[in-house]
Scaffold this motif. Structure first.
Motif, PDB file in Angstrom:
ATOM      1  N   LEU A 112      40.079  36.940  50.518  1.00 30.18           N
ATOM      2  CA  LEU A 112      40.544  36.412  48.745  1.00 30.18           C
ATOM      3  C   LEU A 112      39.432  35.403  48.494  1.00 30.18           C
ATOM      4  O   LEU A 112      38.982  35.417  47.578  1.00 30.18           O
ATOM      5  CB  LEU A 112      41.308  35.756  49.546  1.00 30.18           C
ATOM      6  N   ARG A 113      38.182  34.414  49.810  1.00 25.69           N
ATOM      7  CA  ARG A 113      37.383  34.448  49.169  1.00 25.69           C
ATOM      8  C   ARG A 113      36.493  34.738  48.125  1.00 25.69           C
ATOM      9  O   ARG A 113      36.333  34.601  47.550  1.00 25.69           O
ATOM     10  CB  ARG A 113      36.949  32.958  50.612  1.00 25.69           C
ATOM     11  N   THR A 114      36.395  36.160  49.728  1.00 26.32           N
ATOM     12  CA  THR A 114      35.108  36.994  49.034  1.00 26.32           C
ATOM     13  C   THR A 114      35.622  37.377  47.568  1.00 26.32           C
ATOM     14  O   THR A 114      34.721  37.300  46.961  1.00 26.32           O
ATOM     15  CB  THR A 114      34.885  38.407  49.987  1.00 26.32           C
ATOM     16  N   GLN A 155      38.701  46.147  42.704  1.00 24.74           N
ATOM     17  CA  GLN A 155      37.066  46.507  43.109  1.00 24.74           C
ATOM     18  C   GLN A 155      37.105  46.069  44.406  1.00 24.74           C
ATOM     19  O   GLN A 155      36.180  46.210  45.066  1.00 24.74           O
ATOM     20  CB  GLN A 155      36.026  47.129  42.203  1.00 24.74           C
ATOM     21  N   ALA A 156      36.682  44.873  44.124  1.00 26.88           N
ATOM     22  CA  ALA A 156      36.267  43.436  45.025  1.00 26.88           C
ATOM     23  C   ALA A 156      37.101  43.316  45.793  1.00 26.88           C
ATOM     24  O   ALA A 156      36.114  43.622  47.257  1.00 26.88           O
ATOM     25  CB  ALA A 156      36.180  42.244  44.159  1.00 26.88           C
ATOM     26  N   THR A 197      33.723  36.654  44.580  1.00 26.92           N
ATOM     27  CA  THR A 197      32.583  38.477  43.859  1.00 26.92           C
ATOM     28  C   THR A 197      33.095  38.586  42.299  1.00 26.92           C
ATOM     29  O   THR A 197      32.293  38.804  41.570  1.00 26.92           O
ATOM     30  CB  THR A 197      33.155  39.129  44.740  1.00 26.92           C
ATOM     31  N   THR A 198      34.692  37.985  42.229  1.00 29.79           N
ATOM     32  CA  THR A 198      34.793  38.307  41.427  1.00 29.79           C
ATOM     33  C   THR A 198      34.337  37.444  39.646  1.00 29.79           C
ATOM     34  O   THR A 198      34.338  37.133  38.438  1.00 29.79           O
ATOM     35  CB  THR A 198      36.562  38.537  40.218  1.00 29.79           C
ATOM     36  N   ASN A 199      34.176  35.617  40.405  1.00 28.48           N
ATOM     37  CA  ASN A 199      33.927  34.558  40.037  1.00 28.48           C
ATOM     38  C   ASN A 199      35.637  33.936  38.701  1.00 28.48           C
ATOM     39  O   ASN A 199      35.281  33.783  37.968  1.00 28.48           O
ATOM     40  CB  ASN A 199      33.131  34.218  38.868  1.00 28.48           C
ATOM     41  N   GLU A 258      50.093  46.977  39.061  1.00 27.22           N
ATOM     42  CA  GLU A 258      48.819  46.871  37.748  1.00 27.22           C
ATOM     43  C   GLU A 258      47.616  45.369  39.192  1.00 27.22           C
ATOM     44  O   GLU A 258      48.087  43.957  39.209  1.00 27.22           O
ATOM     45  CB  GLU A 258      49.354  46.519  36.301  1.00 27.22           C
ATOM     46  N   LEU A 259      46.530  45.849  39.005  1.00 31.46           N
ATOM     47  CA  LEU A 259      45.501  45.241  39.636  1.00 31.46           C
ATOM     48  C   LEU A 259      44.383  44.753  38.601  1.00 31.46           C
ATOM     49  O   LEU A 259      43.571  45.774  38.577  1.00 31.46           O
ATOM     50  CB  LEU A 259      45.266  44.876  40.787  1.00 31.46           C
ATOM     51  N   PRO A 260      43.873  43.842  37.830  1.00 30.57           N
ATOM     52  CA  PRO A 260      42.536  43.937  37.382  1.00 30.57           C
ATOM     53  C   PRO A 260      41.569  44.585  38.022  1.00 30.57           C
ATOM     54  O   PRO A 260      41.302  44.209  38.858  1.00 30.57           O
ATOM     55  CB  PRO A 260      42.311  42.754  37.553  1.00 30.57           C
ATOM     56  N   GLU A 261      41.137  45.350  37.923  1.00 31.48           N
ATOM     57  CA  GLU A 261      39.680  46.805  37.917  1.00 31.48           C
ATOM     58  C   GLU A 261      38.456  45.847  38.679  1.00 31.48           C
ATOM     59  O   GLU A 261      38.285  45.959  39.785  1.00 31.48           O
ATOM     60  CB  GLU A 261      39.152  47.175  36.803  1.00 31.48           C
ATOM     61  N   ASP A 262      37.956  45.088  38.404  1.00 33.12           N
ATOM     62  CA  ASP A 262      37.083  43.909  38.885  1.00 33.12           C
ATOM     63  C   ASP A 262      38.100  43.275  40.331  1.00 33.12           C
ATOM     64  O   ASP A 262      37.282  42.906  41.747  1.00 33.12           O
ATOM     65  CB  ASP A 262      37.277  42.829  37.813  1.00 33.12           C
TER      66      ASP A 262
END
Length: 113
Positions: free
Chosen positions: A68-70, A101-102, A74-76, A94-98
């Motif tokens: 989760l921290r990573t 991917q992270a 990564t996504t800020n 649904e999960l935002p693409e950023d």
């Protein structure tokens, strides 16, 4: 230890406050209660997201928070917001693409964060 009835400088002593000071102190305490309530809810959501990540990645629980921290770094995106998205993901599909991917990248790393 102070004697009963006496207060040290760190204790709240309403008997020595005027009405305005007392109202200000009540406002401060209400704000602190709100922050603590928000922290408890945030902690619960993060714990739930760790469970989703652990289940998804087949990880030991102690590695779930690192993932989760990573993803957050990564996504800020704030950790709490990442956790909320991940917790809602199974129901909403649904999960935002950023974040997707992270999360995929974090789970594919040896040791998974």
């Amino acid at each position: 230890m102070p004697e009963r009835g006496k207060s040290d400088s760190s204790q709240f002593d309403a008997d020595h406050l005027g009405p305005e000071d007392l109202a200000r102190k009540i406002g401060q305490l209400q704000q602190e209660i709100g922050q603590l309530q928000e922290a408890v809810v945030s902690h619960a959501v993060i714990d739930q997201a760790i469970g989703v990540v652990v289940s998804l990645g087949g990880l030991p629980p102690e590695q779930g928070f690192g993932v989760l921290r990573t993803v957050s770094q990564t996504t800020n995106i704030k950790l709490r917001e990442v956790a909320e998205q991940i917790v809602g993901w199974p129901a909403s599909k649904e999960l935002p693409e950023d974040i997707r991917q992270a999360l995929k990248a974090a789970l594919s790393k040896p040791g998974s964060a």
